[in-house]
Scaffold this active site. Structure first.
Site, PDB file in Angstrom:
ATOM      1  N   GLY A 206     -20.903  25.129   3.660  1.00  0.00           N
ATOM      2  CA  GLY A 206     -20.331  26.168   2.797  1.00  0.00           C
ATOM      3  C   GLY A 206     -19.598  25.565   1.621  1.00  0.00           C
ATOM      4  O   GLY A 206     -19.688  24.368   1.376  1.00  0.00           O
ATOM      5  N   ASN A 207     -18.885  26.412   0.898  1.00  0.00           N
ATOM      6  CA  ASN A 207     -18.078  25.918  -0.220  1.00  0.00           C
ATOM      7  C   ASN A 207     -16.779  26.716  -0.304  1.00  0.00           C
ATOM      8  O   ASN A 207     -16.565  27.638   0.478  1.00  0.00           O
ATOM      9  CB  ASN A 207     -18.890  25.979  -1.529  1.00  0.00           C
ATOM     10  N   ARG A 208     -15.940  26.361  -1.256  1.00  0.00           N
ATOM     11  CA  ARG A 208     -14.570  26.891  -1.270  1.00  0.00           C
ATOM     12  C   ARG A 208     -14.432  28.260  -1.918  1.00  0.00           C
ATOM     13  O   ARG A 208     -13.329  28.809  -1.981  1.00  0.00           O
ATOM     14  CB  ARG A 208     -13.653  25.912  -1.998  1.00  0.00           C
TER      15      ARG A 208
END
Ligand code: CTP
Length: 403
Positions: A206-208
């Site tokens: 995932g990412n932020r």
């Protein structure tokens, strides 16, 4: 401190308006509650009076020396009716004035927001839809009801949006300080959140991205009268008045955005779409090994596909979180990306340091919006809600004139 009138009509969702009242008073607004007589069957006057700190009446015959049927509407900075029942919508559409709330609606010259809540059949009835169309044509912001659980075990379209989200929408309307619904009749699609690319049933890459900017964009478009679809992989609650399509992975987001965009006037890709996904999604949880190699394959570029499939007049907006280096600034990289992607606008923000208020998890954002026409709009550190409004200003300027 704004003067807000909270009109409450006689539906079961009146109990949720208590929380809405709380939301308004907590943010420091001066709230006058004007219930209908039926609303008082659901929630009594003492509740409204105690929480608003003011006397409460449904009738034009109380405190007549203060001429409340004229004064309350005239003095208001904003009127919000939640819930608005089918009966209240009908009365407002036809200008009836047989109680304090309907009188107030006729004397108010400020923005008016109505949040209908009723059973699906009543909402879909041609009479209700005609009344809603009439009210919208007069500049009333009628918020689409949410889909979900209704009074009993039944569910469908007709729920009052969650009070926190309604309050946020109302704050957006107040902050804009304009009742102009310049996106009325426009259908817009917004994507938000970071996608999750599954490795196995438990893990993902995932990412932020939090989804806050995309949700702010959706909310701001509703506040300006647009029909809004939000394709979201974020865990944030559904903004009021928005059709939300929940997705997880980049491929799901790709399919949903392309399907929803075919007849959209504008598409804003605020989602942080993963560029790669694991080549395979294991059916069983991957066992621990000394080292692990995961093969990644490229995801489709949604924005580029939107550009390729663009219908005439459709405005396409991308976002780019960039970092600069010794030779080139984030804006230089942004210009390249705008040319590469072929969209109309690119909102470039410099990735903030940890703890800095801009960017991913923060409530604020600073950006430079680059236009394919060479325009450059610098936006200093502002709330994500305010940046959203600036993006819609730029989109609105680029939409073809209405026939
Ligand atoms: N985007 C998209 N599909 C992808 C990746 C990105 O539609 N597979 C969109 C994003 O939603 C954003 C814009 O493209 O609006 C720019 O995203 P970004 O990740 O900065 O672009 P990339 O083309 O992936 O460039 P980079 O090499 O910098 O990652």
């Amino acid at each position: 401190m704004a003067k807000v009138v909270l009109g409450v009509a006689g539906g079961i969702a009146a109990y949720k308006a208590v929380e809405l009242l709380r939301q308004f008073t907590e943010t420091g607004h001066d709230v006058t509650v004007v219930p209908t007589a039926s609303a008082l069957e659901f929630v009594g006057a003492p509740t409204w009076a105690a929480l608003s700190g003011k006397p409460v009446s449904a009738s034009t015959w109380d405190q007549v020396h203060q001429v409340p049927h004229v004064r309350i509407g005239q003095e208001a900075d904003l009127v919000v009716v939640a819930p608005a029942t089918a009966n209240l919508l009908a009365k407002a559409a036809h200008g009836l004035a047989d109680d304090l709330l309907t009188n107030t609606l006729l004397t108010a010259r400020c923005p008016v927001v109505m949040a209908p809540a009723m059973h699906t059949e009543m909402w879909e009835h041609a009479a209700t839809q005609a009344n809603v169309a009439t009210l919208r044509s007069r500049g009333v912001l009628v918020v689409e009801p949410a889909v979900g659980r209704l009074t009993g075990a039944d569910s469908g379209k007709g729920r009052l949006p969650e009070p926190e989200e309604l309050a946020h929408l109302v704050r957006q309307v107040l902050a804009r300080g304009s009742a102009e619904l310049d996106l009325t009749g426009r259908r817009v699609v917004v994507s938000s959140g970071g996608t999750r690319e599954h490795l196995d049933p438990v893990r993902y890459l995932g990412n932020r991205s939090s989804g806050r900017q995309g949700h702010a964009l959706a909310r701001a478009a509703v506040a300006r009268g647009a029909e809004v679809v939000l394709v979201s992989s974020s865990g944030l609650p559904d903004p009021a008045g928005v059709k939300v399509v929940r997705v997880t992975s980049a491929l799901e987001l790709h399919d949903a955005v392309l399907a929803e965009s075919a007849d959209a006037d504008a598409v804003v890709m605020a989602a942080a779409v993963a560029d790669y996904r694991p080549a395979e999604r294991l059916a069983a949880k991957r066992k621990k090994t000394e080292t692990m190699t995961v093969e990644l394959i490229q995801n489709p570029d949604v924005l580029q596909e939107l550009v390729a499939a663009r219908r005439p007049g459709q405005v396409l907006v991308g976002f780019a979180a960039e970092t600069g280096d010794e030779t080139r600034s984030p804006i230089d990289y942004g210009r390249d990306k705008l040319a590469r992607k072929g969209c109309d606008l690119l909102v470039v923000n410099e990735v903030g340091e940890a703890g800095h208020p801009t960017g991913f998890e923060g409530t604020h954002n600073a950006a430079t919006v680059l236009g394919a026409d060479g325009s450059v709009t610098d936006v200093p550190l502002v709330s994500k809600d305010a940046l959203a409004d600036i993006v819609w200003d730029l989109v609105e300027q680029r939409l073809p004139a209405r026939p």
